[in-house]
Design a protein around this motif. Structure first.
Motif, PDB file in Angstrom:
ATOM      1  N   CYS A  38      40.599  46.667  51.139  1.00 46.87           N
ATOM      2  CA  CYS A  38      39.809  47.174  50.626  1.00 46.87           C
ATOM      3  C   CYS A  38      37.832  47.866  50.376  1.00 46.87           C
ATOM      4  N   SER A  40      35.481  46.966  49.313  1.00 46.46           N
ATOM      5  CA  SER A  40      35.091  46.343  48.945  1.00 46.46           C
ATOM      6  C   SER A  40      35.142  45.363  50.132  1.00 46.46           C
ATOM      7  N   ASP A 169      44.475  44.507  42.774  1.00 45.42           N
ATOM      8  CA  ASP A 169      43.234  45.002  42.069  1.00 45.42           C
ATOM      9  C   ASP A 169      42.931  46.026  42.405  1.00 45.42           C
TER      10      ASP A 169
END
Ligand SMILES: [Zn+2]
Ligand SMILES: [Zn+2]
Length: 392
Positions: A38, A40, A169
């Motif tokens: 991801c 993040s 997500d």
């Protein structure tokens, strides 16, 4: 088992670690068939998230096959295929009952750390520092999934991994970012960041009734994807003045809603960006809020600013006066993934979303460190990497 393990800034290693075991009656063990990296995760890779420890297993976007369940898990059995939400939530507390799963009161065993940093604690998250629970993540061959009787989504039809993996997500995150904009018919929405969350936010904004969606980035492949696949009007911020261009495109008024899908490591030009970079390196400022500043200034009077991008701590020189004087609404939060998984699965089945098209690279788990480097440096047109833990 093999797992992708954090050892420090820019230092990840695939290592042999002990297999996870059932610890609580509501746990399940999942054999992971696909696991994504991801955007993040790059904040961990770049060393900007506090409370990481050498040996932590990364990854929070994963799915696989249930191999073992605790005695309290009656809805799942060995052999079931599941997508696991990145937010860990008990399903029964004050916040879970309101479907605010990312605020679960029971899933962060290190709530005291989060309370020191943020005042109150949000939910636990897989593979995302000790501040959010210190849970082992899913860039591994197996994972322990707490509250398995309420979180994971069972996939009972033939949809392949890459069509459903992003329910963990980035698809719900893009959707919630757009939903937070309270889009009215005829609205124009501007989205900073054309990574995975940005792409799904663009597509969601249209599905929620936006008339125009303008997407902002600097990487040609992402801008191309934003216009060809997600059907946004794409702006390269290195080739234009974004604020001026947005004003021109909206009759001088500004977009009705603006989404910051970039977060704490925004890039930018000019003295303010340089100050942010230096302060972040010296740990005087935890986050670089370049995009957040732009978004707060660009949004029309009375409009909505939605922030799915991850921020960790403190930001400087935020134009809070713009927010107050111009009656802006600010909406943000870690995604309440559990709330969105089932309805978005229905939308995938109906063809509203075709998430598999996001995947630009597939790699073996052994190649995770190289995959992180490629993804961070946006090499080879990389937008989304899926790791395959059982491919040798
Ligand atoms: Zn993620
Ligand atoms: Zn809860």
């Amino acid at each position: 088992m093999k797992a992708n393990v954090w050892h420090g800034r820019n230092d990840m290693r695939v290592e042999n670690v002990p297999d996870p075991r059932i610890l609580n009656p509501r746990d399940a063990i999942v054999k992971i068939t696909s696991s994504a990296i991801c955007g993040s995760d790059l904040h961990l890779y770049d060393g900007y998230v506090p409370t990481m420890e050498a040996g932590d297993i990364l990854g929070h976007e994963f799915m696989g096959e249930v191999v073992e369940t605790g005695p309290a898990v009656r809805n799942l059995k060995a052999g079931d295929r599941v997508v696991v939400p990145f937010t860990i939530a008990c399903g029964g507390c004050f916040f879970c009952e309101q479907q605010q799963h990312s605020l679960c009161e029971n899933s962060n065993p290190n709530a005291w750390m989060a309370e020191k940093m943020w005042g109150h604690s949000p939910a636990g998250i897989f593979g995302y520092s000790h501040l959010t629970g210190g849970y082992a993540g899913g860039q591994a061959q197996y994972a322990r999934v707490p509250y398995a009787d309420t979180g994971p989504l069972k996939i009972e039809d033939g949809l392949d991994d890459e069509q459903v993996l992003f329910l963990s997500d980035v698809l719900p995150t893009g959707w919630m970012a757009a939903e937070n904009c309270h889009i009215q018919p005829g609205d124009t929405v501007a989205i900073w960041g054309c990574g995975p969350v940005g792409q799904f936010a663009i597509q969601s904004a249209y599905l929620l009734g936006a008339e125009r969606v303008i997407a902002i980035d600097r990487f040609p492949d992402r801008l191309q994807m934003a216009s060809d696949w997600s059907r946004a009007e794409a702006l390269d911020y290195t080739a234009c003045d974004v604020a001026d261009t947005l004003r021109e495109m909206t009759g001088g008024r500004g977009p009705d809603a603006c989404i910051d899908a970039v977060g704490m490591e925004a890039h930018g030009a000019g003295p303010m960006a340089a100050v942010d970079r230096i302060k972040q390196m010296m740990r005087l400022e935890s986050d670089r809020p370049m995009v957040l500043r732009q978004v707060l200034r660009a949004c029309r009077n009375g409009g909505t600013v939605s922030v799915p991008g991850v921020y960790g701590g403190f930001v400087d020189k935020l134009p809070f006066g713009a927010l107050m004087n111009r009656s802006l609404t600010l909406k943000t939060g870690q995604t309440h993934v559990q709330r969105y998984m089932q309805p978005l699965l229905e939308r995938i089945r109906r063809g509203d979303f075709d998430p598999g098209r996001l995947v630009t690279h597939r790699k073996r788990l052994d190649d995770a460190p190289d995959a992180y480097r490629m993804f961070r440096d946006k090499q080879d047109g990389c937008v989304k990497v899926v790791l395959k833990p059982w491919v040798h």
